[in-house]
Design a protein around this motif. Sequence first.
Motif, PDB file in Angstrom:
ATOM      1  N   VAL A 158      -3.806   8.713 -13.062  1.00 38.77           N
ATOM      2  CA  VAL A 158      -3.716   6.773 -12.334  1.00 38.77           C
ATOM      3  C   VAL A 158      -2.876   6.444 -12.039  1.00 38.77           C
ATOM      4  O   VAL A 158      -2.956   5.076 -12.195  1.00 38.77           O
ATOM      5  N   GLY A 159      -1.128   7.089 -12.285  1.00 39.89           N
ATOM      6  CA  GLY A 159      -0.321   6.075 -11.641  1.00 39.89           C
ATOM      7  C   GLY A 159       0.231   5.767 -13.493  1.00 39.89           C
ATOM      8  O   GLY A 159       1.814   4.696 -13.008  1.00 39.89           O
ATOM      9  N   LEU A 160       0.277   6.140 -14.463  1.00 36.57           N
ATOM     10  CA  LEU A 160       0.519   5.072 -15.560  1.00 36.57           C
ATOM     11  C   LEU A 160       1.729   6.275 -16.651  1.00 36.57           C
ATOM     12  O   LEU A 160       1.109   7.316 -16.518  1.00 36.57           O
ATOM     13  N   ASP A 161       2.225   5.266 -18.037  1.00 36.91           N
ATOM     14  CA  ASP A 161       3.406   6.856 -18.075  1.00 36.91           C
ATOM     15  C   ASP A 161       2.241   6.928 -19.602  1.00 36.91           C
ATOM     16  O   ASP A 161       2.023   5.278 -20.024  1.00 36.91           O
ATOM     17  N   PRO A 162       2.099   7.909 -19.815  1.00 37.80           N
ATOM     18  CA  PRO A 162       1.717   8.408 -20.515  1.00 37.80           C
ATOM     19  C   PRO A 162       2.495   7.524 -22.061  1.00 37.80           C
ATOM     20  O   PRO A 162       1.550   7.372 -23.619  1.00 37.80           O
ATOM     21  N   SER A 163       3.603   6.883 -22.027  1.00 36.97           N
ATOM     22  CA  SER A 163       4.472   6.461 -23.515  1.00 36.97           C
ATOM     23  C   SER A 163       3.692   5.069 -23.284  1.00 36.97           C
ATOM     24  O   SER A 163       3.415   3.986 -25.072  1.00 36.97           O
ATOM     25  N   ALA A 164       2.697   4.705 -23.007  1.00 42.96           N
ATOM     26  CA  ALA A 164       2.073   3.577 -23.259  1.00 42.96           C
ATOM     27  C   ALA A 164       0.844   3.461 -23.639  1.00 42.96           C
ATOM     28  O   ALA A 164       0.327   2.109 -23.912  1.00 42.96           O
ATOM     29  N   LEU A 165       0.345   4.573 -24.237  1.00 42.13           N
ATOM     30  CA  LEU A 165      -0.938   4.897 -24.899  1.00 42.13           C
ATOM     31  C   LEU A 165      -0.684   3.878 -26.045  1.00 42.13           C
ATOM     32  O   LEU A 165      -2.124   3.656 -26.925  1.00 42.13           O
ATOM     33  N   ASP A 166       0.009   3.578 -26.721  1.00 46.69           N
ATOM     34  CA  ASP A 166      -0.116   3.263 -27.779  1.00 46.69           C
ATOM     35  C   ASP A 166       0.019   1.077 -27.979  1.00 46.69           C
ATOM     36  O   ASP A 166       0.053   0.835 -28.492  1.00 46.69           O
ATOM     37  N   PRO A 218     -11.164  -6.264 -16.358  1.00 41.98           N
ATOM     38  CA  PRO A 218     -10.626  -4.969 -16.815  1.00 41.98           C
ATOM     39  C   PRO A 218     -10.483  -5.731 -17.808  1.00 41.98           C
ATOM     40  O   PRO A 218     -10.273  -4.916 -18.860  1.00 41.98           O
ATOM     41  N   PHE A 219     -10.239  -7.077 -18.497  1.00 44.68           N
ATOM     42  CA  PHE A 219      -9.258  -7.597 -19.646  1.00 44.68           C
ATOM     43  C   PHE A 219     -10.642  -7.314 -20.505  1.00 44.68           C
ATOM     44  O   PHE A 219     -10.527  -7.318 -21.761  1.00 44.68           O
ATOM     45  N   GLY A 220     -11.608  -8.086 -20.198  1.00 40.76           N
ATOM     46  CA  GLY A 220     -12.684  -8.296 -20.501  1.00 40.76           C
ATOM     47  C   GLY A 220     -13.585  -7.197 -20.998  1.00 40.76           C
ATOM     48  O   GLY A 220     -14.220  -7.391 -21.887  1.00 40.76           O
ATOM     49  N   SER A 221     -13.237  -5.815 -20.193  1.00 34.23           N
ATOM     50  CA  SER A 221     -14.317  -4.709 -20.579  1.00 34.23           C
ATOM     51  C   SER A 221     -13.183  -3.635 -21.133  1.00 34.23           C
ATOM     52  O   SER A 221     -13.900  -2.882 -22.264  1.00 34.23           O
ATOM     53  N   LEU A 222     -12.234  -4.593 -21.886  1.00 36.49           N
ATOM     54  CA  LEU A 222     -11.717  -3.859 -22.994  1.00 36.49           C
ATOM     55  C   LEU A 222     -11.686  -4.109 -24.151  1.00 36.49           C
ATOM     56  O   LEU A 222     -10.533  -5.764 -24.331  1.00 36.49           O
ATOM     57  N   ASN A 223     -11.683  -3.668 -25.087  1.00 34.85           N
ATOM     58  CA  ASN A 223     -11.121  -3.947 -26.426  1.00 34.85           C
ATOM     59  C   ASN A 223      -9.738  -4.528 -26.888  1.00 34.85           C
ATOM     60  O   ASN A 223      -9.232  -3.812 -27.228  1.00 34.85           O
ATOM     61  N   PRO A 224      -9.552  -5.654 -27.788  1.00 37.46           N
ATOM     62  CA  PRO A 224      -8.675  -6.449 -27.405  1.00 37.46           C
ATOM     63  C   PRO A 224      -7.542  -6.343 -28.776  1.00 37.46           C
ATOM     64  O   PRO A 224      -6.523  -5.977 -28.577  1.00 37.46           O
ATOM     65  N   ARG A 225      -8.264  -5.532 -29.763  1.00 36.02           N
ATOM     66  CA  ARG A 225      -7.552  -5.070 -31.010  1.00 36.02           C
ATOM     67  C   ARG A 225      -7.645  -3.746 -31.049  1.00 36.02           C
ATOM     68  O   ARG A 225      -7.004  -3.136 -32.198  1.00 36.02           O
ATOM     69  N   ARG A 226      -7.628  -2.878 -29.954  1.00 35.71           N
ATOM     70  CA  ARG A 226      -7.524  -1.443 -30.435  1.00 35.71           C
ATOM     71  C   ARG A 226      -6.509  -1.469 -28.972  1.00 35.71           C
ATOM     72  O   ARG A 226      -6.737  -1.451 -27.897  1.00 35.71           O
ATOM     73  N   ARG A 227      -5.893   0.178 -29.192  1.00 31.85           N
ATOM     74  CA  ARG A 227      -4.733   0.540 -28.165  1.00 31.85           C
ATOM     75  C   ARG A 227      -5.280   1.484 -26.914  1.00 31.85           C
ATOM     76  O   ARG A 227      -6.871   1.632 -27.918  1.00 31.85           O
ATOM     77  N   VAL A 228      -5.041   1.243 -26.394  1.00 26.56           N
ATOM     78  CA  VAL A 228      -5.571   1.715 -24.869  1.00 26.56           C
ATOM     79  C   VAL A 228      -5.976   2.992 -24.782  1.00 26.56           C
ATOM     80  O   VAL A 228      -6.735   3.529 -24.678  1.00 26.56           O
ATOM     81  N   GLY A 229      -4.901   3.799 -25.423  1.00 25.01           N
ATOM     82  CA  GLY A 229      -4.606   5.146 -25.990  1.00 25.01           C
ATOM     83  C   GLY A 229      -6.420   5.664 -26.744  1.00 25.01           C
ATOM     84  O   GLY A 229      -6.672   6.574 -26.091  1.00 25.01           O
ATOM     85  N   GLU A 230      -6.925   5.252 -27.396  1.00 20.34           N
ATOM     86  CA  GLU A 230      -8.220   4.917 -28.149  1.00 20.34           C
ATOM     87  C   GLU A 230      -9.051   4.952 -27.344  1.00 20.34           C
ATOM     88  O   GLU A 230     -10.352   5.135 -27.321  1.00 20.34           O
ATOM     89  N   LEU A 231      -8.831   3.577 -26.458  1.00 16.96           N
ATOM     90  CA  LEU A 231     -10.109   3.395 -25.142  1.00 16.96           C
ATOM     91  C   LEU A 231     -10.483   4.608 -24.067  1.00 16.96           C
ATOM     92  O   LEU A 231     -11.134   5.261 -24.212  1.00 16.96           O
ATOM     93  N   VAL A 232      -9.002   4.844 -24.274  1.00 16.03           N
ATOM     94  CA  VAL A 232      -9.651   6.257 -22.797  1.00 16.03           C
ATOM     95  C   VAL A 232     -10.166   6.925 -24.039  1.00 16.03           C
ATOM     96  O   VAL A 232     -11.182   8.225 -23.214  1.00 16.03           O
ATOM     97  N   ALA A 233      -9.808   7.053 -25.225  1.00 14.54           N
ATOM     98  CA  ALA A 233     -10.232   8.849 -25.484  1.00 14.54           C
ATOM     99  C   ALA A 233     -11.651   8.560 -26.396  1.00 14.54           C
ATOM    100  O   ALA A 233     -12.391   8.999 -26.952  1.00 14.54           O
TER     101      ALA A 233
END
Length: 549
Positions: free
Chosen positions: A413-421, A374-389
């Motif tokens: 999936v059991g994560l806190d939405p406050s962590a989207l940024d 998952p770390f290699g497939s997620l863009n490290p320069r973008r916030r996770v909320g942007e990646l999911v959207a």
Amino acid sequence: MSGPLPFLLSIDALSVALPAGADRPLALDGVSLALAPGEILCVVGESGSGKSMTAGAVLGLLPDGVRRSAGRILFEGRELTALSEADLRRIRGARIGMIFQEPMTALNPLRTIGDQIGEVFRTHTRLPKAEIARKVRSLLEDVQIPQPHAAAGAYPHELSGGQRQRAMIAMALALEPSLLIADEPTTALDVTTQAQILRLIRELQQRKGTAVLFITHDFGVVAEIADRIAVMRQGEVVETGPAAEILARPQHPYTQALLAAVPTLEPPTPRVQTRDTLLAIDGIGKTYRGGGWLGRGRRQVQALDQVSLALPRGGALGIVGESGCGKSTLARCLVGLLDPDRGSLRLDGADLLASGSGQRRQRARRIQMVFQDPFGSLNPRRRVGELVAQGPLIHGEHPLRARLRAAELFELVGLDPSALDRYPHEFSGGQRQRIGLARALALSPDVLVADEPVSALDVSVQAQVLALLDDLRARTGLSLILITHDLRVAAQVCDRVAVMKDGRVVEEADTATLFGAPRHPCTQALLAAVPGRRAVGRASAAVGECSVR
């Protein structure tokens, strides 16, 4: 006091301080361990428990900003913490060998395998060039690499994962050290290669009398190889003792929890599902064509050969096999990252391989993939909320609705939405895999293709992710294709399992039938290679009985 030293390695009340701002003040808090000559001590624990930090402290290779704050490390009667860097360099490689978790990153991609093994001799001895070459070939023979002369002249990318790990073992054992530190050496390997590596380490240890400090999070591996076990949690040793005793009668609640989380080969009760086929894979083939210099030496590899499978609506199909069997190539064909050479792929009767951008967009919406790393497939320069959207936005969703959808999926999936940024590096491995799941679910797909989604996770996190996948199927009607080399993982969530070898499906059946009465020799070999399946199964059952009482 005379006679031989009772312990080769003795760690006494070792504490290692983390830099300011870390999640806790100490990476290691009063760790005491002892390793006798010729013994295999397995250090077990989850990520962050301090296993690898202990190995780093022994080698004098702590990360920047991390320092030893208390304690002693005695090796062969010498106080390692009192030695200069020059003295430590003379011990590393010569008296203490190290096998790293990921050989592809530990090996220099620009130098041949033989040159890198030979460097150990060039650094620590004055042997002539011809003698070094002879010893390199002998070491490659010792670790059972086929065609050792050719392997010595190969670069790391030209060897398989198991062969690279064998090359690392050869390098670590080059000067016959008295201590071998193996840091998660089998984590990413398929079960048969893993079994071969474990057997090789045990054989070399018995033949050469080398002591082994084996670091792992997998109790299956522990049951296969350990003489003694030390269990670590948050920088502390919580339990230690003979392997048979800890596996049979774990005392600490954390050890019990780790053993209870180990997946078994016992499949769950099958979920009632429709006979309606959602995804039909018929005669899929894929050939890789490699080009040589100016067209010379061209070769073809048949990655997929007439693969036919059916996924029922709401079903879970496991695809298992060794590395190179074609599992991941099939996954990439399903989601459109590769185009098959032949065959058909139909979703609800519609041909997904038909030409046209509309059909490709339809496939992207209805079949999504969860990647192994998952770390290699997620863009490290973008916030996770942007990646999911991102997926909904590409398909025309309003930005506000896409953001709300991301928040809903985080809760699912059991994560806190406050962590989207937050950014990907601010999450643990298990949390990043949950983010990967959320991203894959953003377009409400009919089929989720999960390619080795838990292979690098701790057993407790692995159990959580597998339970989450099963729960998502129940709540959303999702159909799942799970690709894995670990038959224990397939047993936990899959209704049916297909076994692949050399690009072909060699056996397919419902999970209980396949695991209970395997017919094909490949399936039988895969099941036989599952590490510690009997010992850990008994231990897990005993822990379960204790918790029920």
